[in-house]
Design a protein around this motif. Structure first.
Motif, PDB file in Angstrom:
ATOM      1  N   HIS A 233       0.845  -1.204   0.000  1.00 55.45           N
ATOM      2  CA  HIS A 233       0.000   0.000   0.000  1.00 55.45           C
ATOM      3  C   HIS A 233       0.875   1.247   0.000  1.00 55.45           C
ATOM      4  O   HIS A 233       0.627   2.208  -0.728  1.00 55.45           O
ATOM      5  N   TRP A 234       1.912   1.245   0.835  1.00 59.09           N
ATOM      6  CA  TRP A 234       2.849   2.365   0.906  1.00 59.09           C
ATOM      7  C   TRP A 234       3.555   2.562  -0.437  1.00 59.09           C
ATOM      8  O   TRP A 234       3.664   3.691  -0.935  1.00 59.09           O
ATOM      9  N   LEU A 235       4.000   1.457  -1.042  1.00 62.80           N
ATOM     10  CA  LEU A 235       4.670   1.534  -2.344  1.00 62.80           C
ATOM     11  C   LEU A 235       3.720   2.074  -3.416  1.00 62.80           C
ATOM     12  O   LEU A 235       4.124   2.845  -4.287  1.00 62.80           O
TER      13      LEU A 235
ATOM     14  N   TYR B 137       3.282   5.977  -2.760  1.00 67.10           N
ATOM     15  CA  TYR B 137       4.425   6.873  -2.911  1.00 67.10           C
ATOM     16  C   TYR B 137       5.420   6.518  -4.013  1.00 67.10           C
ATOM     17  O   TYR B 137       6.171   7.382  -4.448  1.00 67.10           O
ATOM     18  N   TRP B 138       5.472   5.256  -4.450  1.00 69.35           N
ATOM     19  CA  TRP B 138       6.576   4.837  -5.317  1.00 69.35           C
ATOM     20  C   TRP B 138       6.157   4.143  -6.604  1.00 69.35           C
ATOM     21  O   TRP B 138       6.920   3.419  -7.215  1.00 69.35           O
ATOM     22  N   GLY B 139       4.950   4.366  -7.053  1.00 66.46           N
ATOM     23  CA  GLY B 139       4.537   3.908  -8.369  1.00 66.46           C
ATOM     24  C   GLY B 139       4.288   2.421  -8.513  1.00 66.46           C
ATOM     25  O   GLY B 139       4.270   1.905  -9.626  1.00 66.46           O
ATOM     26  N   TYR B 140       4.050   1.735  -7.394  1.00 64.84           N
ATOM     27  CA  TYR B 140       3.719   0.315  -7.486  1.00 64.84           C
ATOM     28  C   TYR B 140       2.330   0.171  -8.088  1.00 64.84           C
ATOM     29  O   TYR B 140       1.382   0.818  -7.636  1.00 64.84           O
ATOM     30  N   THR B 141       2.214  -0.654  -9.139  1.00 67.87           N
ATOM     31  CA  THR B 141       0.927  -0.819  -9.817  1.00 67.87           C
ATOM     32  C   THR B 141       0.392  -2.245  -9.735  1.00 67.87           C
ATOM     33  O   THR B 141      -0.656  -2.538 -10.307  1.00 67.87           O
TER      34      THR B 141
ATOM     35  N   SER C   9       7.051  -5.188  -6.677  1.00 65.48           N
ATOM     36  CA  SER C   9       7.111  -4.522  -5.369  1.00 65.48           C
ATOM     37  C   SER C   9       8.527  -4.019  -5.108  1.00 65.48           C
ATOM     38  O   SER C   9       8.736  -2.872  -4.685  1.00 65.48           O
ATOM     39  N   TRP C  10       9.508  -4.865  -5.386  1.00 62.63           N
ATOM     40  CA  TRP C  10      10.893  -4.484  -5.119  1.00 62.63           C
ATOM     41  C   TRP C  10      11.404  -3.433  -6.096  1.00 62.63           C
ATOM     42  O   TRP C  10      12.249  -2.605  -5.742  1.00 62.63           O
ATOM     43  N   LYS C  11      10.888  -3.405  -7.323  1.00 60.45           N
ATOM     44  CA  LYS C  11      11.260  -2.329  -8.248  1.00 60.45           C
ATOM     45  C   LYS C  11      10.812  -0.987  -7.672  1.00 60.45           C
ATOM     46  O   LYS C  11      11.558  -0.003  -7.694  1.00 60.45           O
ATOM     47  N   ALA C  12       9.578  -0.948  -7.157  1.00 64.00           N
ATOM     48  CA  ALA C  12       9.081   0.286  -6.541  1.00 64.00           C
ATOM     49  C   ALA C  12       9.930   0.643  -5.322  1.00 64.00           C
ATOM     50  O   ALA C  12      10.300   1.816  -5.138  1.00 64.00           O
TER      51      ALA C  12
END
Length: 149
Positions: free
Chosen positions: A66-68, A71-75, A86-89
């Motif tokens: 959820h955090w990713l 804030y970090w573009g996890y799709t 997940s780890w890419k984000a």
């Protein structure tokens, strides 16, 4: 009377042989080659889907996802499995703020763990060295991070 017993015995033996032969014939089809051969996988068709939760349970991993996503573009799916996407984000976060210099490839290698350790050391109670080894201290701090989401 003797003829009746002999007839029954012969009939029984014939039935047993017929059943056995039918079973063998049916078993033979179970071992037959498939009718359509599958094409060999190519490297272009294979996408690595390694999951590395670093000790988090599914609920904790969902919090991180959820955090990713926020804030970090996890799709990807919020499924509690920290896989390649997940780890890419996460690597995008680690690259921007925590000294990760490797590629954004979703592989949890030494550099990814070192970046994670820097984050965890700054805010989430990690007291170990920045060694790139996801040992018990790193995992405990990562749980603390996940539960703080």
């Amino acid at each position: 009377m003797r003829t009746t017993i002999l007839s029954r015995t012969l009939l029984s033996a014939t039935t047993v042989v017929a059943l056995a032969a039918g079973s063998l014939a049916a078993a033979g089809t179970g071992f037959a080659a498939p009718s359509a051969a599958r094409p060999a996988a190519t490297t272009e068709a294979v996408t690595p889907q390694a999951v590395n939760n670093l000790g988090l349970n599914a609920t904790e991993a969902k919090k991180v996802q959820h955090w990713l996503k926020t804030y970090w573009g996890y799709t990807g799916a919020i499924d509690g499995r920290l896989g390649t996407n997940s780890w890419k984000a996460f690597q995008r976060c680690l690259k921007k703020y925590w000294g990760y210099t490797g590629p954004i490839d979703g592989i949890v290698g030494k550099g990814t763990v070192q970046g994670l350790q820097r984050l965890l050391k700054a805010y989430w109670g990690y007291t170990g060295g920045i060694d790139g080894i996801a040992g018990s201290g790193t995992r405990a701090a990562f749980k603390h991070f996940a539960n703080g989401r």
